[in-house]
Write a protein that holds these residues in place. Structure first.
Motif, mmCIF file in Angstrom:
data_model
loop_
_atom_site.group_PDB
_atom_site.id
_atom_site.type_symbol
_atom_site.label_atom_id
_atom_site.label_comp_id
_atom_site.label_asym_id
_atom_site.label_seq_id
_atom_site.Cartn_x
_atom_site.Cartn_y
_atom_site.Cartn_z
ATOM 1 N N ILE A 124 29.353 1.708 38.254
ATOM 2 C CA ILE A 124 30.633 2.071 38.869
ATOM 3 C C ILE A 124 30.575 3.478 39.424
ATOM 4 O O ILE A 124 30.958 3.746 40.561
ATOM 5 N N HIS A 125 30.043 4.390 38.592
ATOM 6 C CA HIS A 125 29.940 5.799 38.943
ATOM 7 C C HIS A 125 28.824 6.377 38.112
ATOM 8 O O HIS A 125 28.524 5.901 37.010
ATOM 9 N N GLU A 126 28.229 7.440 38.626
ATOM 10 C CA GLU A 126 27.091 8.022 37.914
ATOM 11 C C GLU A 126 27.494 8.625 36.583
ATOM 12 O O GLU A 126 26.680 8.763 35.678
ATOM 13 N N ILE A 151 38.225 6.011 36.887
ATOM 14 C CA ILE A 151 39.024 7.127 37.378
ATOM 15 C C ILE A 151 38.753 8.390 36.570
ATOM 16 O O ILE A 151 38.819 9.516 37.085
ATOM 17 N N LEU A 152 38.445 8.221 35.267
ATOM 18 C CA LEU A 152 38.059 9.377 34.465
ATOM 19 C C LEU A 152 36.715 9.930 34.911
ATOM 20 O O LEU A 152 36.490 11.150 34.933
ATOM 21 N N ALA A 153 35.784 9.012 35.274
ATOM 22 C CA ALA A 153 34.465 9.454 35.742
ATOM 23 C C ALA A 153 34.576 10.193 37.063
ATOM 24 O O ALA A 153 33.812 11.129 37.341
ATOM 25 N N LEU A 154 35.530 9.783 37.910
ATOM 26 C CA LEU A 154 35.706 10.462 39.192
ATOM 27 C C LEU A 154 36.159 11.904 39.012
ATOM 28 O O LEU A 154 35.976 12.737 39.920
ATOM 29 N N SER A 155 36.778 12.212 37.868
ATOM 30 C CA SER A 155 37.226 13.591 37.619
ATOM 31 C C SER A 155 36.107 14.483 37.107
ATOM 32 O O SER A 155 36.345 15.645 36.780
ATOM 33 N N LYS A 202 34.160 13.809 34.396
ATOM 34 C CA LYS A 202 33.945 13.650 32.974
ATOM 35 C C LYS A 202 32.930 12.542 32.721
ATOM 36 O O LYS A 202 32.847 11.582 33.490
ATOM 37 N N LYS A 203 32.191 12.704 31.610
ATOM 38 C CA LYS A 203 31.259 11.654 31.197
ATOM 39 C C LYS A 203 32.045 10.634 30.370
ATOM 40 O O LYS A 203 32.670 10.986 29.373
ATOM 41 N N VAL A 204 31.970 9.407 30.808
ATOM 42 C CA VAL A 204 32.795 8.356 30.223
ATOM 43 C C VAL A 204 31.902 7.193 29.834
ATOM 44 O O VAL A 204 30.973 6.834 30.575
ATOM 45 N N VAL A 205 32.192 6.607 28.669
ATOM 46 C CA VAL A 205 31.515 5.394 28.251
ATOM 47 C C VAL A 205 32.576 4.314 28.058
ATOM 48 O O VAL A 205 33.619 4.540 27.443
ATOM 49 N N LEU A 206 32.321 3.174 28.634
ATOM 50 C CA LEU A 206 33.228 2.020 28.556
ATOM 51 C C LEU A 206 32.638 1.040 27.552
ATOM 52 O O LEU A 206 31.536 0.527 27.727
ATOM 53 N N MET A 207 33.400 0.772 26.477
ATOM 54 C CA MET A 207 32.936 -0.108 25.408
ATOM 55 C C MET A 207 33.641 -1.461 25.517
ATOM 56 O O MET A 207 34.875 -1.543 25.448
ATOM 57 N N GLU A 208 32.851 -2.491 25.728
ATOM 58 C CA GLU A 208 33.396 -3.856 25.786
ATOM 59 C C GLU A 208 33.432 -4.412 24.363
ATOM 60 O O GLU A 208 32.514 -5.099 23.911
ATOM 61 N N MET A 209 34.535 -4.110 23.648
ATOM 62 C CA MET A 209 34.633 -4.460 22.238
ATOM 63 C C MET A 209 35.465 -5.708 21.982
ATOM 64 O O MET A 209 35.804 -5.996 20.833
ATOM 65 N N ASP A 210 35.787 -6.433 23.037
ATOM 66 C CA ASP A 210 36.405 -7.746 22.849
ATOM 67 C C ASP A 210 35.283 -8.740 22.628
ATOM 68 O O ASP A 210 34.795 -9.401 23.548
ATOM 69 N N ARG A 266 28.148 12.732 22.851
ATOM 70 C CA ARG A 266 27.488 12.625 24.151
ATOM 71 C C ARG A 266 28.481 12.480 25.310
ATOM 72 O O ARG A 266 28.104 12.769 26.458
ATOM 73 N N PHE A 267 29.692 12.007 25.041
ATOM 74 C CA PHE A 267 30.619 11.700 26.143
ATOM 75 C C PHE A 267 31.942 12.432 25.943
ATOM 76 O O PHE A 267 32.361 12.736 24.812
ATOM 77 N N ASP A 268 32.611 12.686 27.108
ATOM 78 C CA ASP A 268 33.931 13.315 27.070
ATOM 79 C C ASP A 268 35.040 12.318 26.738
ATOM 80 O O ASP A 268 36.028 12.662 26.079
ATOM 81 N N TYR A 269 34.876 11.101 27.249
ATOM 82 C CA TYR A 269 35.881 10.060 27.017
ATOM 83 C C TYR A 269 35.195 8.779 26.569
ATOM 84 O O TYR A 269 34.117 8.430 27.077
ATOM 85 N N ILE A 270 35.849 8.100 25.648
ATOM 86 C CA ILE A 270 35.405 6.781 25.209
ATOM 87 C C ILE A 270 36.557 5.817 25.480
ATOM 88 O O ILE A 270 37.668 5.992 24.948
#
Length: 797
Positions: A658-660, A607-611, A613-621, A693-697
């Motif tokens: 998911i999104h570009e 949803i952040l990417a749809l706005s 913004k450049k977003v990176v999703l970190m799978e830290m589990d 590099r990204f707006d949201y982490i």
């Protein structure tokens, strides 16, 4: 990148000081109304069941009727005189005062009720079987069971009488079955009984006869009887009896009144009977003595050949007339006093009343006799409901003994006075005798015999007069009470109360489901509503996410589902939380696994990417990764391989699909030491690069309630989303978020409620409104019901 991102400053608490959770001390009507609306079907079912149960109870419950009667008691203190009794009082010789309070106790006595039970044989009841229960029958029965003799102690038992034509019947009981003819005498275990045929026809194939002991039946009717005085200013008594059959209740109460009035008359008649019996005994003796004196006169005249004794003794009679008259009166009184003294000294008469009509000259003696008779009757009444060892009876016995002693003393004094008077009269007679010594000795002997005849004759006439007065008094005796209102049943039963029972069924139909819902929520260990969160933790609630399908991604560009709109609300609220920070890193954690961290992290990144913004999703589990697998991405390389230097940073960051604008860093193979990998310098270098590099982490970390990975990663984050799953997270686990908040271990911590069911209407600001007008997920009926529920809730605000 700002330095404050890598330190856990105290200011990162959403701009508020740490505080304890506020307790909601009031009742939220909107929440209560919404909870009731969600479970409306329970209330409908229970109301139908409650009203139906009340109707069935009223249909088959045995009604009870109130039988009422009223009597007026003669009470000298309260003026309850019976009309016309003042005329009879002129003829009454005896006085018997009564008290309303005493009469109440007599009406409530066991002896009186036992007489009614025996008179009406109330210990025998008749029943017939119905479709659901058996019902008692009274009157118009085709047969009647009469007990010729009944054992004192019997156990409650029942017999079934089956008619076999008009001549015979079959009697079935515990001891077996027998066949007998009507009007036969039957020797049963309880006694000897006779079953007679009546003129009424048989309407049932079988009848049940229940037999109980007389004592038990008497006790039961005593409990059903209520006797009371309306107030202290009247001498009336109100009687009421609870009965299942009005006709039977009226007959029982009328018989009780009749028995009571009869007993009161018998009490008065016993005094008269005792007096008449005493007078009859004395008449027999006096008659014999008078007959002997007359025989002596006859013999004296025959022996002395006396013809005109009156002419011969005329002068002597005229001279001694007055003295003889007084002497006669004194001798009569002495004779009566001696008779009464002999009667009082006879121990067999200690429990009998004393005749009071024979001595009227001494007021003191008459008053003592009246007191003695009244106390003797009160003692007999007291023995109707108690024993001789009762303190009241013992006290009465002592009083009777004292009065009896006073009576004997009074009689002795009266006797001595009369004797003194006789002696004086005899002295006067001696003086006269000296003057008439010249009278022939035969005439003097005749005068002596005549004097004895006059004494006996005077005593005989006196006894005849008093006997006649006593007989008149007995015939004029009236009961000490009269019936004002005969026993009459109320038109409607006083129980069961129809309106009250139906209302009770309705109330139970509402109270039971409401109580169930309240207790379920009160005893639930898991989070069911927003109040469970606000009352257990001070951490603010940022957003609520509804229940979604099994799809991993629900926030697509064209998605208008309620869950997608809730993620958009989360994005907006998150922007306010991070409004003062340019590069924004958000860590997502929870108390335990299964609360939806991966789902929320992935859709938040989308949803952040749809706005834009450049977003990176970190799978830290690193212990239990799920994101890469569910997105269908390979996970043979990731953070774990980067941390040990086997993967470059460029190879680590990959498109998510998911999104570009959305990228992903997978966890990589599960390492044996996840926490140690997070503490390496390469982790810090990775976050510095990502912030540039990204707006949201968006960091999907391990549950903080199980491991410390989230706390290690918190130094790289600007905000924390603490996930709580509706109906899954335990209330006690909210203590973890509270401690983290108060001890400031995580930056800008906020709670996100996940998996909120639409039917629960969970929220108070985030949940309402979503799902109304977005998409075509619900059927028409559900949409209509949802609109109706929403309108009802809004009206309750």
């Amino acid at each position: 990148m700002p330095e404050h991102i890598f330190t856990n400053h105290a200011a990162h608490l959403n701009g508020h000081e740490a505080r304890e959770p506020e307790k909601d001390g009031g009742i939220n009507p909107r929440y209560i109304l919404d909870t009731l609306m969600r479970h409306w079907y329970l209330f409908v079912i229970f109301i139908i069941m409650g009203v139906s149960a009340a109707w069935l109870y009223l249909r088959y419950a045995t009604p009870s009727y109130k039988i009422s009667a009223k009597v007026l008691v003669k009470d000298d203190q309260k003026g309850g005189d019976i009309p016309g009794q003042e005329i009879l009082q002129q003829l009454e010789v005896f006085s018997n005062k009564s008290s309303v309070d005493n009469e109440v106790e007599i009406l409530k006595s066991r002896t009186l009720m036992q007489k009614v039970v025996n008179n009406l044989q109330l210990n025998t009841s008749y029943f017939v079987d119905g479709r659901v229960k058996e019902s008692e029958q009274y009157g118009n029965l085709p047969f009647s069971l009469q007990w010729l003799s009944l054992n004192d102690t019997i156990n409650k038992t029942s017999y079934v009488i089956t008619p076999l034509g008009n001549d015979k019947f079959e009697l079935s009981g515990k001891k077996g079955t027998r066949t007998a003819a009507w009007n036969d005498t039957l020797h049963l275990q309880e006694g000897v009984a006779k079953i007679t045929r009546t003129e009424f026809p048989f309407t049932r194939s079988a009848y049940t006869v229940k037999v109980a002991s007389v004592d038990e039946t008497t006790a039961n009717y005593q409990l059903l009887l209520d006797v009371r005085i309306p107030n202290k200013q009247v001498s009336t008594i109100d009687l009421s009896l609870d009965a299942r059959i009005p006709e039977k209740g009226e007959k029982v109460l009328n018989n009780l009144l009749t028995t009571y009035l009869k007993a009161s008359v018998e009490d008065k008649n016993r005094i008269a009977d005792s007096t008449i019996a005493f007078i009859d005994n004395r008449l027999v003796i006096v008659t014999q003595e008078l007959s002997g004196v007359e025989k002596n006169i006859q013999q004296f005249k025959q022996d002395n050949e006396l013809a005109d004794i009156e002419s011969q003794s005329k002068l002597l009679v005229e001279g001694t007339g007055d003295a003889r008259k007084q002497l006669l009166e004194q001798q009569v009184q002495l004779n009566v006093v001696e008779s009464l003294e002999q009667y009082m000294r006879d121990t067999e008469n200690n429990k009998r009343v004393v005749p009071s009509s024979l001595i009227v000259q001494d007021p003191t003696f008459v008053g003592l006799v009246q007191r003695y008779n009244t106390l003797q009757l009160d003692r007999e009444r007291q023995l109707m409901s108690s024993t001789t060892t009762n303190p009241v009876v013992v006290n009465m016995d002592q009083q009777l003994a004292g009065i009896r002693s006073d009576l004997l003393s009074n009689l002795a004094s009266l006797k001595r006075g009369i004797q003194v008077g006789i002696e004086e009269q005899q002295k006067n007679a001696s003086a006269l005798n000296q003057k008439i010594r010249q009278v022939p000795a035969k005439e003097r002997v005749f005068l002596d015999i005549s004097r004895q005849q006059a004494i006996k004759q005077e005593l005989y006439l006196f006894l005849l007069k008093k006997r006649e007065e006593s007989a008149i008094s007995k015939t004029s005796n009236l009961a000490i009470a009269r019936i004002i209102d005969d026993a009459k049943s109320d038109a409607l039963p006083f129980k069961p109360k129809r309106i009250l029972i139906l209302l009770l069924g309705l109330v139970l139909g509402v109270a039971l489901p409401a109580g169930y819902l309240y207790m379920r929520e009160l005893l639930s260990r898991r989070i069911l509503n927003k109040l469970d969160i606000t009352s257990n933790t001070p951490v603010p609630v940022l957003a609520e996410i509804g229940h979604a399908s099994s799809n991993m991604i629900v926030t697509k560009a064209d998605s208008r589902t309620p869950v997608a709109e809730q993620f958009r609300a989360l994005r907006t609220n998150l922007q306010f939380v991070l409004s003062d920070i340019s590069n924004k890193a958000v860590i997502v954690t929870s108390s335990m696994g299964g609360e939806g961290k991966s789902f929320v992290s992935t859709n938040l990144a989308a949803i952040l990417a749809l706005s834009g913004k450049k977003v990176v999703l970190m799978e830290m589990d690193l212990r239990k990764p799920k994101i890469a697998e569910r997105l269908g991405l390979p996970n043979h390389e990731g953070f774990s391989t980067y941390a040990i230097g086997k993967t470059s940073m460029e190879a680590l960051i990959r498109p998510s699909g998911i999104h570009e604008n959305c990228w992903i860093i997978s966890s990589g193979p599960i390492p044996p030491n996840p926490t140690e990998l997070l503490l390496q310098q390469r982790t810090e270098a990775l976050f510095k690069e990502l912030n540039e590099r990204f707006d949201y982490i968006v960091i999907d970390s391990a549950p903080i309630g199980l491991v410390t990975d989230a706390q290690v990663l918190a130094r790289y984050a600007d905000a924390t989303l603490y996930l709580v799953r509706h109906g899954f997270t335990f209330k006690q686990q909210l203590q973890i978020s509270k401690d983290l908040y108060l001890q400031r271990k995580l930056p800008r911590i906020n709670i996100v409620i996940n998996d909120v069911k639409n039917k629960s209407a969970y929220g108070y600001g985030y949940g309402y409104g979503y799902g109304y007008g977005y998409g075509n997920e619900d059927a028409g009926g559900k949409r209509f019901l949802g609109k109706w529920r929403k309108r009802a809730v809004l009206d309750g605000k």
